[in-house]
Design a protein around this motif. Structure first.
Motif, PDB file in Angstrom:
ATOM      1  N   MET A   1       0.832  -1.198   0.000  1.00 19.95           N
ATOM      2  CA  MET A   1       0.000   0.000   0.000  1.00 19.95           C
ATOM      3  C   MET A   1       0.871   1.254   0.000  1.00 19.95           C
ATOM      4  O   MET A   1       0.563   2.236  -0.688  1.00 19.95           O
ATOM      5  N   ALA A   2       1.975   1.220   0.770  1.00 18.51           N
ATOM      6  CA  ALA A   2       2.868   2.371   0.797  1.00 18.51           C
ATOM      7  C   ALA A   2       3.488   2.613  -0.575  1.00 18.51           C
ATOM      8  O   ALA A   2       3.611   3.764  -1.019  1.00 18.51           O
ATOM      9  N   ARG A   3       3.899   1.538  -1.259  1.00 21.66           N
ATOM     10  CA  ARG A   3       4.468   1.698  -2.608  1.00 21.66           C
ATOM     11  C   ARG A   3       3.428   2.232  -3.572  1.00 21.66           C
ATOM     12  O   ARG A   3       3.740   3.045  -4.451  1.00 21.66           O
ATOM     13  N   HIS A   4       2.184   1.772  -3.424  1.00 20.97           N
ATOM     14  CA  HIS A   4       1.128   2.206  -4.342  1.00 20.97           C
ATOM     15  C   HIS A   4       0.901   3.713  -4.229  1.00 20.97           C
ATOM     16  O   HIS A   4       0.723   4.395  -5.246  1.00 20.97           O
ATOM     17  N   TYR A   5       0.923   4.238  -3.012  1.00 23.95           N
ATOM     18  CA  TYR A   5       0.667   5.655  -2.808  1.00 23.95           C
ATOM     19  C   TYR A   5       1.956   6.487  -2.745  1.00 23.95           C
ATOM     20  O   TYR A   5       1.895   7.699  -2.507  1.00 23.95           O
ATOM     21  N   GLY A   6       3.110   5.849  -2.929  1.00 19.27           N
ATOM     22  CA  GLY A   6       4.365   6.577  -2.947  1.00 19.27           C
ATOM     23  C   GLY A   6       4.704   7.226  -1.634  1.00 19.27           C
ATOM     24  O   GLY A   6       5.192   8.370  -1.596  1.00 19.27           O
ATOM     25  N   PRO A  88      -2.842   8.007  -7.282  1.00 22.11           N
ATOM     26  CA  PRO A  88      -2.663   7.076  -8.410  1.00 22.11           C
ATOM     27  C   PRO A  88      -3.910   7.020  -9.284  1.00 22.11           C
ATOM     28  O   PRO A  88      -5.016   7.412  -8.870  1.00 22.11           O
ATOM     29  N   ALA A  89      -3.730   6.529 -10.485  1.00 26.83           N
ATOM     30  CA  ALA A  89      -4.845   6.482 -11.441  1.00 26.83           C
ATOM     31  C   ALA A  89      -5.931   5.522 -11.003  1.00 26.83           C
ATOM     32  O   ALA A  89      -7.093   5.673 -11.398  1.00 26.83           O
ATOM     33  N   TYR A  90      -5.594   4.541 -10.197  1.00 29.28           N
ATOM     34  CA  TYR A  90      -6.595   3.574  -9.729  1.00 29.28           C
ATOM     35  C   TYR A  90      -6.411   3.359  -8.234  1.00 29.28           C
ATOM     36  O   TYR A  90      -5.325   3.575  -7.681  1.00 29.28           O
ATOM     37  N   ALA A  91      -7.467   2.964  -7.581  1.00 30.09           N
ATOM     38  CA  ALA A  91      -7.448   2.793  -6.126  1.00 30.09           C
ATOM     39  C   ALA A  91      -6.624   1.572  -5.740  1.00 30.09           C
ATOM     40  O   ALA A  91      -6.471   0.625  -6.516  1.00 30.09           O
TER      41      ALA A  91
END
Length: 277
Positions: A1-6, A88-91
């Motif tokens: 989750m952290a990588r997804h939201y940077g 991000p472009a998607y959740a």
């Protein structure tokens, strides 16, 4: 989750209560300025409650602070917002990942539901990744199967292209299972035949059939045959019933009912069937 939201997740240090003071103070402020002010108000819908909380939250964020000049909203607009990255472009989607061994029926079990993989992977270890909508199965990093997520316990999701061309390609076939069961007894054979008939594809019953037949290793063939006969008498040809009979030593009683070892007690409070007209 952290990588997804940077972003980065930095937990508070153990035994360092000052690390959590900012978060705890924020909770205290919300309790005082929002929750405590709602205690005398009545709400009949969730939307009306959320609307009132939104109003009080806006009022709290616009309130001037004593230590830091300006309100929380002003500090957010001046310091935080310019540093924010776009979403991000998607959740974010939570993915549950696990290692699983492919059973002799070329299925992998997840949340009590079985999903098929190519039959040549029987006995191999695959990686299963599950989301709320889809199940993906990987072998050596390559996708070998994808299935829509099902929530039916005991169900099977089988793709025709995963099935072998003939039973002979499998280690266990219906004929071999029936032959093994017949060597134990007619009751055991009837149970295995019932398991095979209940499934849309006979291969789907291999795992449950082996689980029943392997009970002979621990309890012996005679006891397993007796338990199968009683399960048929009870019209419940299931492994759970057979195992329960073996665990409780009830397989020899073919009456279908448990025998009461204690005689009926005579007591003036026990009136019997003749009391009722």
């Amino acid at each position: 989750m952290a990588r997804h939201y940077g972003t980065a997740i930095i937990p508070a240090r153990p035994y360092k209560p000052k690390d959590k003071s900012k978060a705890e103070n924020a909770v205290l402020i919300v309790e005082r300025w929002i929750l405590m002010r709602l205690r005398y108000e009545h709400f009949y819908t969730l939307s009306s409650l959320n609307q009132r909380i939104r109003e009080l939250l806006m009022e709290l964020n616009q309130r001037q602070q004593r230590v830091h000049p300006g309100s929380r909203y002003e500090l957010y607009m001046r310091l935080d917002k310019p540093a924010l990255m776009p979403l991000p472009a998607y959740a974010y989607t939570y993915i549950d990942s696990k290692q699983a061994r492919v059973g002799p029926d070329y299925h992998v079990l997840y949340a009590k539901h079985a999903y098929s993989v190519p039959h040549n992977l029987v006995g191999q270890t695959v990686t299963l990744e599950a989301t709320a909508q889809i199940i993906c199965l990987y072998y050596h990093g390559n996708v070998v199967a994808q299935h829509p997520r099902k929530h039916q316990p005991g169900g099977f999701s089988t793709m025709k292209e995963h099935m072998p061309d003939a039973h002979v390609k499998q280690r266990w076939s219906a004929e071999r299972l029936l032959g093994w069961a017949e060597s134990i007894g007619s009751g055991c054979r009837a149970i295995i035949a019932s398991q095979l008939e209940r499934r849309q594809h006979p291969e789907q019953a291999i795992k449950s059939c082996l689980a029943i037949l392997n009970l002979a290793t621990k309890y012996g063939q005679d006891r397993l045959e007796a338990a199968c006969l009683k399960a048929l008498l009870l019209e419940q040809p299931h492994r759970k019933v057979i195992l329960n009979l073996l665990l409780n030593n009830k397989e020899q009683d073919l009456s279908g009912t448990d025998i009461d070892e204690h005689p009926m007690m005579n007591h003036h409070n026990i009136r019997g069937q003749h009391y009722y007209q």
